[in-house]
Design a protein around this motif. Structure first.
Motif, PDB file in Angstrom:
ATOM      1  N   SER A 183     -17.131 -23.261 -67.333  1.00 49.42           N
ATOM      2  CA  SER A 183     -17.408 -24.535 -66.846  1.00 49.42           C
ATOM      3  C   SER A 183     -16.736 -24.913 -65.928  1.00 49.42           C
ATOM      4  O   SER A 183     -15.614 -24.662 -65.662  1.00 49.42           O
ATOM      5  CB  SER A 183     -16.971 -25.594 -68.437  1.00 49.42           C
ATOM      6  OG  SER A 183     -16.685 -26.883 -68.051  1.00 49.42           O
ATOM      7  N   THR A 184     -17.375 -25.922 -65.261  1.00 50.56           N
ATOM      8  CA  THR A 184     -16.675 -26.480 -63.932  1.00 50.56           C
ATOM      9  C   THR A 184     -16.742 -27.836 -64.010  1.00 50.56           C
ATOM     10  O   THR A 184     -16.483 -28.477 -63.032  1.00 50.56           O
ATOM     11  CB  THR A 184     -17.951 -25.984 -62.517  1.00 50.56           C
ATOM     12  OG1 THR A 184     -18.907 -26.906 -63.001  1.00 50.56           O
ATOM     13  CG2 THR A 184     -18.226 -24.934 -62.371  1.00 50.56           C
ATOM     14  N   GLY A 185     -16.384 -28.446 -65.337  1.00 50.33           N
ATOM     15  CA  GLY A 185     -16.163 -29.731 -65.462  1.00 50.33           C
ATOM     16  C   GLY A 185     -17.370 -30.469 -66.183  1.00 50.33           C
ATOM     17  O   GLY A 185     -18.367 -30.325 -65.691  1.00 50.33           O
ATOM     18  N   ASP A 186     -17.386 -30.988 -67.334  1.00 49.70           N
ATOM     19  CA  ASP A 186     -18.316 -31.539 -68.087  1.00 49.70           C
ATOM     20  C   ASP A 186     -19.420 -30.763 -68.284  1.00 49.70           C
ATOM     21  O   ASP A 186     -20.589 -31.143 -67.739  1.00 49.70           O
ATOM     22  CB  ASP A 186     -18.693 -32.986 -67.455  1.00 49.70           C
ATOM     23  CG  ASP A 186     -19.428 -33.987 -68.392  1.00 49.70           C
ATOM     24  OD1 ASP A 186     -19.384 -33.419 -69.597  1.00 49.70           O
ATOM     25  OD2 ASP A 186     -20.324 -34.662 -67.977  1.00 49.70           O
ATOM     26  N   ALA A 187     -19.245 -29.493 -68.566  1.00 50.55           N
ATOM     27  CA  ALA A 187     -20.458 -28.660 -68.897  1.00 50.55           C
ATOM     28  C   ALA A 187     -21.329 -29.093 -69.710  1.00 50.55           C
ATOM     29  O   ALA A 187     -21.061 -29.579 -70.822  1.00 50.55           O
ATOM     30  CB  ALA A 187     -19.759 -27.321 -69.312  1.00 50.55           C
ATOM     31  N   ARG A 188     -22.547 -28.673 -69.637  1.00 49.52           N
ATOM     32  CA  ARG A 188     -23.826 -29.059 -70.544  1.00 49.52           C
ATOM     33  C   ARG A 188     -24.412 -27.981 -70.755  1.00 49.52           C
ATOM     34  O   ARG A 188     -25.218 -27.180 -69.656  1.00 49.52           O
ATOM     35  CB  ARG A 188     -24.703 -30.150 -70.023  1.00 49.52           C
ATOM     36  CG  ARG A 188     -24.117 -31.743 -70.407  1.00 49.52           C
ATOM     37  CD  ARG A 188     -24.468 -32.320 -69.309  1.00 49.52           C
ATOM     38  NE  ARG A 188     -23.394 -33.677 -69.169  1.00 49.52           N
ATOM     39  CZ  ARG A 188     -23.560 -34.778 -69.692  1.00 49.52           C
ATOM     40  NH1 ARG A 188     -24.426 -35.089 -70.302  1.00 49.52           N
ATOM     41  NH2 ARG A 188     -22.472 -35.585 -69.660  1.00 49.52           N
ATOM     42  N   LEU A 189     -24.907 -27.408 -71.927  1.00 51.64           N
ATOM     43  CA  LEU A 189     -25.616 -26.338 -72.207  1.00 51.64           C
ATOM     44  C   LEU A 189     -26.892 -26.858 -73.067  1.00 51.64           C
ATOM     45  O   LEU A 189     -26.879 -27.566 -73.899  1.00 51.64           O
ATOM     46  CB  LEU A 189     -25.109 -25.098 -73.010  1.00 51.64           C
ATOM     47  CG  LEU A 189     -23.742 -24.446 -72.300  1.00 51.64           C
ATOM     48  CD1 LEU A 189     -23.312 -23.508 -73.248  1.00 51.64           C
ATOM     49  CD2 LEU A 189     -24.241 -24.196 -70.945  1.00 51.64           C
ATOM     50  N   MET A 208     -34.036 -19.554 -72.814  1.00 48.51           N
ATOM     51  CA  MET A 208     -33.335 -19.734 -74.027  1.00 48.51           C
ATOM     52  C   MET A 208     -32.187 -20.610 -73.890  1.00 48.51           C
ATOM     53  O   MET A 208     -31.509 -21.157 -74.577  1.00 48.51           O
ATOM     54  CB  MET A 208     -33.010 -18.089 -74.488  1.00 48.51           C
ATOM     55  CG  MET A 208     -34.190 -17.359 -75.008  1.00 48.51           C
ATOM     56  SD  MET A 208     -35.033 -18.161 -76.363  1.00 48.51           S
ATOM     57  CE  MET A 208     -34.078 -17.194 -77.600  1.00 48.51           C
ATOM     58  N   ALA A 209     -31.415 -20.109 -72.681  1.00 47.44           N
ATOM     59  CA  ALA A 209     -30.066 -20.924 -72.690  1.00 47.44           C
ATOM     60  C   ALA A 209     -29.934 -21.322 -71.076  1.00 47.44           C
ATOM     61  O   ALA A 209     -30.076 -20.439 -70.398  1.00 47.44           O
ATOM     62  CB  ALA A 209     -28.897 -20.140 -72.866  1.00 47.44           C
ATOM     63  N   ARG A 210     -29.837 -22.585 -70.968  1.00 45.31           N
ATOM     64  CA  ARG A 210     -29.590 -22.874 -69.363  1.00 45.31           C
ATOM     65  C   ARG A 210     -28.217 -24.150 -69.356  1.00 45.31           C
ATOM     66  O   ARG A 210     -27.902 -24.572 -70.505  1.00 45.31           O
ATOM     67  CB  ARG A 210     -30.966 -23.494 -69.067  1.00 45.31           C
ATOM     68  CG  ARG A 210     -31.403 -25.010 -69.570  1.00 45.31           C
ATOM     69  CD  ARG A 210     -32.834 -25.052 -69.261  1.00 45.31           C
ATOM     70  NE  ARG A 210     -33.856 -25.457 -70.556  1.00 45.31           N
ATOM     71  CZ  ARG A 210     -33.951 -26.649 -70.284  1.00 45.31           C
ATOM     72  NH1 ARG A 210     -33.553 -27.715 -69.301  1.00 45.31           N
ATOM     73  NH2 ARG A 210     -34.469 -27.357 -71.528  1.00 45.31           N
ATOM     74  N   GLY A 211     -27.910 -24.353 -68.381  1.00 42.91           N
ATOM     75  CA  GLY A 211     -26.703 -25.375 -68.344  1.00 42.91           C
ATOM     76  C   GLY A 211     -26.579 -25.945 -67.205  1.00 42.91           C
ATOM     77  O   GLY A 211     -27.217 -25.651 -66.005  1.00 42.91           O
ATOM     78  N   HIS A 212     -25.794 -27.077 -67.008  1.00 42.22           N
ATOM     79  CA  HIS A 212     -25.134 -27.970 -66.037  1.00 42.22           C
ATOM     80  C   HIS A 212     -23.901 -27.761 -65.741  1.00 42.22           C
ATOM     81  O   HIS A 212     -23.151 -27.738 -66.882  1.00 42.22           O
ATOM     82  CB  HIS A 212     -25.780 -29.460 -66.214  1.00 42.22           C
ATOM     83  CG  HIS A 212     -27.337 -29.538 -66.246  1.00 42.22           C
ATOM     84  ND1 HIS A 212     -28.165 -29.499 -65.374  1.00 42.22           N
ATOM     85  CD2 HIS A 212     -27.918 -29.952 -67.425  1.00 42.22           C
ATOM     86  CE1 HIS A 212     -29.405 -29.786 -65.780  1.00 42.22           C
ATOM     87  NE2 HIS A 212     -29.205 -30.020 -67.136  1.00 42.22           N
ATOM     88  N   ASN A 213     -23.454 -27.696 -64.619  1.00 41.87           N
ATOM     89  CA  ASN A 213     -21.772 -27.631 -64.481  1.00 41.87           C
ATOM     90  C   ASN A 213     -21.209 -26.328 -65.076  1.00 41.87           C
ATOM     91  O   ASN A 213     -20.157 -26.417 -65.426  1.00 41.87           O
ATOM     92  CB  ASN A 213     -21.243 -28.859 -64.987  1.00 41.87           C
ATOM     93  CG  ASN A 213     -21.714 -30.127 -64.658  1.00 41.87           C
ATOM     94  OD1 ASN A 213     -22.387 -30.236 -63.031  1.00 41.87           O
ATOM     95  ND2 ASN A 213     -21.687 -31.223 -65.225  1.00 41.87           N
ATOM     96  N   VAL A 214     -22.000 -25.311 -65.051  1.00 44.79           N
ATOM     97  CA  VAL A 214     -21.449 -24.184 -65.430  1.00 44.79           C
ATOM     98  C   VAL A 214     -22.065 -22.871 -64.618  1.00 44.79           C
ATOM     99  O   VAL A 214     -22.738 -22.956 -63.939  1.00 44.79           O
ATOM    100  CB  VAL A 214     -22.086 -23.638 -66.740  1.00 44.79           C
ATOM    101  CG1 VAL A 214     -21.443 -24.695 -67.968  1.00 44.79           C
ATOM    102  CG2 VAL A 214     -23.640 -23.695 -66.809  1.00 44.79           C
TER     103      VAL A 214
END
Lengths: 533, 324
Positions: free
Chosen positions: A52-58, A284-290
């Motif tokens: 996480s680079t802060g407030d991660a969302r997956l 299958m898996a993606r994210g923001h701030n990661v």
């Protein structure tokens, strides 16, 4: 017969019935009383990890409950991330949204999503069939024909190849088969490297590709010939080891969607172990701030312990299997799970009120708050709740000068509470916090009612008494929330819903309990001390 | 943990009635729900009293609708003292005592002045249900003000004491006198700082007093003894409470009676869920007495106490009492 005898008899009857059913279920179903097992049943674990680079969302994809595949017993756990399941209106797309919990530092985060599934289900439920019908409906004009990322059906090399392969073939089925033959036989197979993957054109150019690239190529070829085609993303349950997503193709051949897997040489039919997560190019898996997002899936077949004894299950076993809550679609399953917890919450309230003698605002309001806390994050949730009650109380004091009639007054107070909540959401957003994690589920009406009661009690019986009652409410709500977040409690209720009988028995017995409440030992303490001295 | 059970056992030995036992074994078993509206409605109670000839404070007017507030001066006429009460109120909430008039203003018992407009405002909030049980719209009653009996003068601070008699199967089980104090603001409710004084059923003598759950002997405001005085009209009070209990059809009932300086005892109201603080005021548990009444041994309350071998109704946890 005295009333107490009647109560004791009824309670014993209910308790016996409940325990008896549980024992019978265990005897008949064995391990299967928990989750169905046997051929066609699998447990899948998807583990996602990232930095996480802060407030991660997956966002992780979830399998669909449709056709002949049934999903049940979903569980999502993560110490760092807060899960929320999101379903599209018709259930055609499901995903799990994870957001970083408060006070979790930057760094590695991990999310585990487990579910059970049955494939090749003999009797699909109505909702499964309905969704299947919707997802396999004929394409609308122009649907599944245009280019999508990675799939560009209008490139000259694609057009040339598609024309070459399908020349002289009239029927779409024959054309699709010819296109499939090429992608299946001529294009070489590669393992999946991860990342965005090759586009259809690149795959053709290299003459090789992984499942995704080959499927993209096949889709591009079909669409080039004006045959609607789409990617299907899912898992191959047949493969036992760690794996990542598998992609295959469906093409509309006039009457039906024909499934094909150009990677594993299936045309016209794919094995039932192809578990569908969704249609289209689904990640299958993606994210923001990661950073360094990666995932892996583990598939475990659920072997039946009893399979050797007899191949055909008894009528009773079939009955238990049919009436098991695991037969419900995921959304209904979660609703039933929530409903099953309500009577436990009510029982906890009985214990607090009648055995301990703690006062609370509203009889069953603490149950709803407790259940809301359970799905939210407990501590910040409680703090937000208490501060809203106190702010509301302050507003109520001001409102008292206006001498409003009761209903408009409550309506006005409710509006004020809504404004406070919206401000809280705005402020949280400004601080880069997802406030919905703490306030969205609060029953506003209960909040308003509680403020009103708090104020009444404060004016009539004094501040001490009102804060005592508020504390009592919070203690009850917190106990309910803590007890009901024990996973064993929840899974026991779902596995053995007949436990409700036992809970009813307890409620009946407390209903005729005429002993002292714990608080009365304090209230009448003078009587107690007198005998000692 | 063990001390809890010891404490509970001691309370049981002392015959203290707990709230669960009160609700399950007395209220639920003896008080039919259908009779509750009668005791919760002051006007219905008053009509009952008129019918059976039990004295009760006079009602000057009943205000049911906001438009009636315009006619307020008409209803009041030239009365200088009266009491405003919500019909469905409880614990003295929303009660306004007017003791006099100064030109167009009204004077409250605590010296506050109210204009006619303020009085209307109060009546309006009564009508809106601000003081009623459950917040339902209510009626306001303009009632005769009870005058303090001279015997009670040393015992009360700016208010009228009332006598609470708890009856079981139409037999007085326990009684207490509730005295208003400065802290209770003229109201006689114990949890608002009123004094609860136990009264001996046979003699009408006060024998024990508590203020905020602590034993006291002196009134905190008048500094005069509250124990050892005789409640005026005691036998009439008991007789009146029996009549009321018989008429309201409740097996376990609290009857509140006030003593007017001129008219003597008057019924104030009845209560289908009388509280348990009366035990603290009397420093005595209710269970022995209730059991004595149940055994038909009720004529004398002192006998119940002396008979130590009497069966105490078996009110343990999960009582096995046969209900009547």
């Amino acid at each position: 017969m005295s009333r107490t005898t009647l109560v004791v008899l009824t309670a014993s009857f209910l308790a016996t019935l409940s325990v008896g059913t549980s024992i019978l279920r265990l005897q008949v179903m064995g391990q299967e009383s928990k989750v169905p097992s046997g051929p066609g049943n699998y447990k899948v674990t998807i583990l996602v990890h990232a930095k996480s680079t802060g407030d991660a969302r997956l966002i992780t994809a979830c399998p669909l409950d449709f056709n002949r595949q049934h999903v049940y017993g979903e569980e999502y756990t993560s110490a760092e991330l807060f899960p929320k399941i999101v379903e599209s209106q018709n259930g055609g797309r499901r995903s799990l949204h994870w957001s970083q919990r408060v006070a979790v530092p930057k760094g590695p985060v991990q999310a585990r999503y487990e579910f059970y599934c049955g494939v090749d289900v003999h009797r699909p439920s109505t909702s499964m069939s309905k969704l299947n019908k919707a997802l396999h409906a004929p394409p609308r004009a122009g649907e599944c024909l245009a280019g999508t990322p990675g799939v560009d059906p209008s490139r000259p090399e694609i057009t040339k190849l598609a024309l070459d392969l399908s020349s002289g073939l009239e029927h779409p089925v024959d054309q699709v088969r010819a296109l499939f033959q090429y992608v299946d036989q001529v294009v070489q197979k590669d393992p999946t490297p991860g990342g965005p993957g090759l586009t259809a054109a690149e795959c053709l150019q290299h003459g090789r590709g992984d499942a995704l690239a080959k499927s993209r190529l096949l889709v591009a070829l079909c669409r080039n010939r004006r045959i609607p085609a789409r990617l299907v993303t899912g898992l191959m349950l047949g493969r036992r080891h760690d794996q990542t997503a598998h992609v295959w193709v469906e093409a509309w051949v006039g009457e039906y969607w024909m499934p094909m897997c150009p990677f594993s040489h299936y045309c016209g039919k794919v094995p039932p172990t192809y578990l569908v997560f969704g249609f289209g190019d689904i990640v299958m898996a993606r994210g923001h701030n990661v950073r360094d997002l990666d995932y892996s899936c583990l598939v475990e077949p659920q072997r039946s312990v009893k399979a050797q004894d007899s191949d055909k299950p008894s009528a009773l076993a079939r009955f238990f299997a049919r009436t098991s809550l695991y037969a419900l679609p995921p959304a209904e399953w979660r609703l039933v799970e929530f409903l099953l917890l309500m009577p436990i919450a009510a029982l906890i309230i009985c214990i607090y009120r009648n055995l301990i003698g703690l006062q609370s605002f509203g009889t069953f309001a603490p149950a709803l708050i407790g259940l809301a806390f359970r799905t939210l994050e407990s501590l910040p949730g409680i703090l937000v709740f208490v501060s809203i009650v106190l702010i509301g109380w302050g507003m109520r004091r001001v409102l008292d000068r206006y001498h409003l009639l009761q209903v408009p007054r409550t309506a006005f107070l409710l509006t004020l509470v809504v404004i406070v909540l919206i401000s809280a959401v705005l402020a949280a957003n400004y601080q880069d916090l997802a406030a919905t994690r703490y306030v969205s589920l609060f029953p506003i009406i209960i909040l308003t009612g509680m403020i009103e009661r708090f104020w009444t009690l404060e004016t009539e019986d004094g501040t001490t008494s009102s804060f005592k009652t508020l504390l009592g409410t919070m203690v009850i709500a917190a106990s309910i929330s803590l007890f009901l977040s024990i996973p064993a409690v929840v899974s026991h209720m779902v596995d053995f819903p007949e436990t409700l009988g036992l809970i009813m028995a307890c409620q009946l017995l407390i209903g005729r309990y005429t002993g002292y409440r714990l608080s009365e030992l304090f209230r009448f303490r003078d009587f107690v001390h007198e005998t000692t001295t | 943990m063990l001390w809890l059970f010891r404490a509970a056992r001691r309370l049981r030995e002392k015959g203290v009635l707990g709230i669960n036992a009160r609700n399950a074994a007395y209220i639920l078993d003896h008080n039919p729900r259908s009779q509750f509206p009668l005791v919760d409605d002051k006007l219905l109670m008053r009509n009952l009293c008129l019918k059976i000839g039990v004295p009760t404070p006079d009602v000057y007017a009943v205000i049911s609708y906001p438009w009636m507030l315009r006619k307020l001066p008409e209803y009041l006429g030239d009365r200088t003292d009266f009491v405003v009460k919500p019909n469905h109120g409880s614990a003295g909430r929303g009660v306004l005592v007017i003791v006099g008039r100064d030109k167009s203003d009204y004077l409250r018992h605590n010296g506050e002045r109210l204009t006619l407009e303020e009085l209307r405002q109060h009546l309006s909030s009564v009508l809106s249900g601000m003081y009623s049980l459950g917040g339902h719209p209510d009626q306001a009653i303009l009632q005769q003000r009870v005058r303090l009996h001279t015997d009670f003068e040393p015992l009360s601070y700016k208010g009228i004491p009332d006598i609470r008699v708890v009856l079981y199967r139409n037999e007085p089980a326990m009684a207490m006198l509730r005295l208003p104090t400065r802290a209770s603001n003229g109201r006689a409710n114990l949890h608002q700082g009123g004094i609860g004084v136990g009264v001996d059923l046979d003699t009408g003598m006060t024998n024990h007093a508590v203020l905020r759950n602590r034993a006291v002997t002196l009134h905190p405001d008048t500094r005069l003894p509250v124990v050892g005085m005789r409640v005026p009209y005691w036998s009439e009070v008991l007789k009146m409470s029996r009549r009321i209990a018989g008429e309201v059809g409740l097996g376990y009932v609290g009857v509140d009676i006030v003593v007017d300086a001129e008219q003597g005892p008057m019924l104030l109201e009845a209560n289908a869920r009388p509280g348990l603080a009366i035990q603290i005021a009397n420093n005595k548990g209710l269970l022995q007495r209730l059991a004595a009444i149940e055994n038909g041994d009720a004529k004398s309350s002192s006998r119940a106490e002396s008979d130590e071998h009497m069966v105490v109704g078996r009110i343990g946890p999960w009582s096995h009492r046969k209900s009547a």
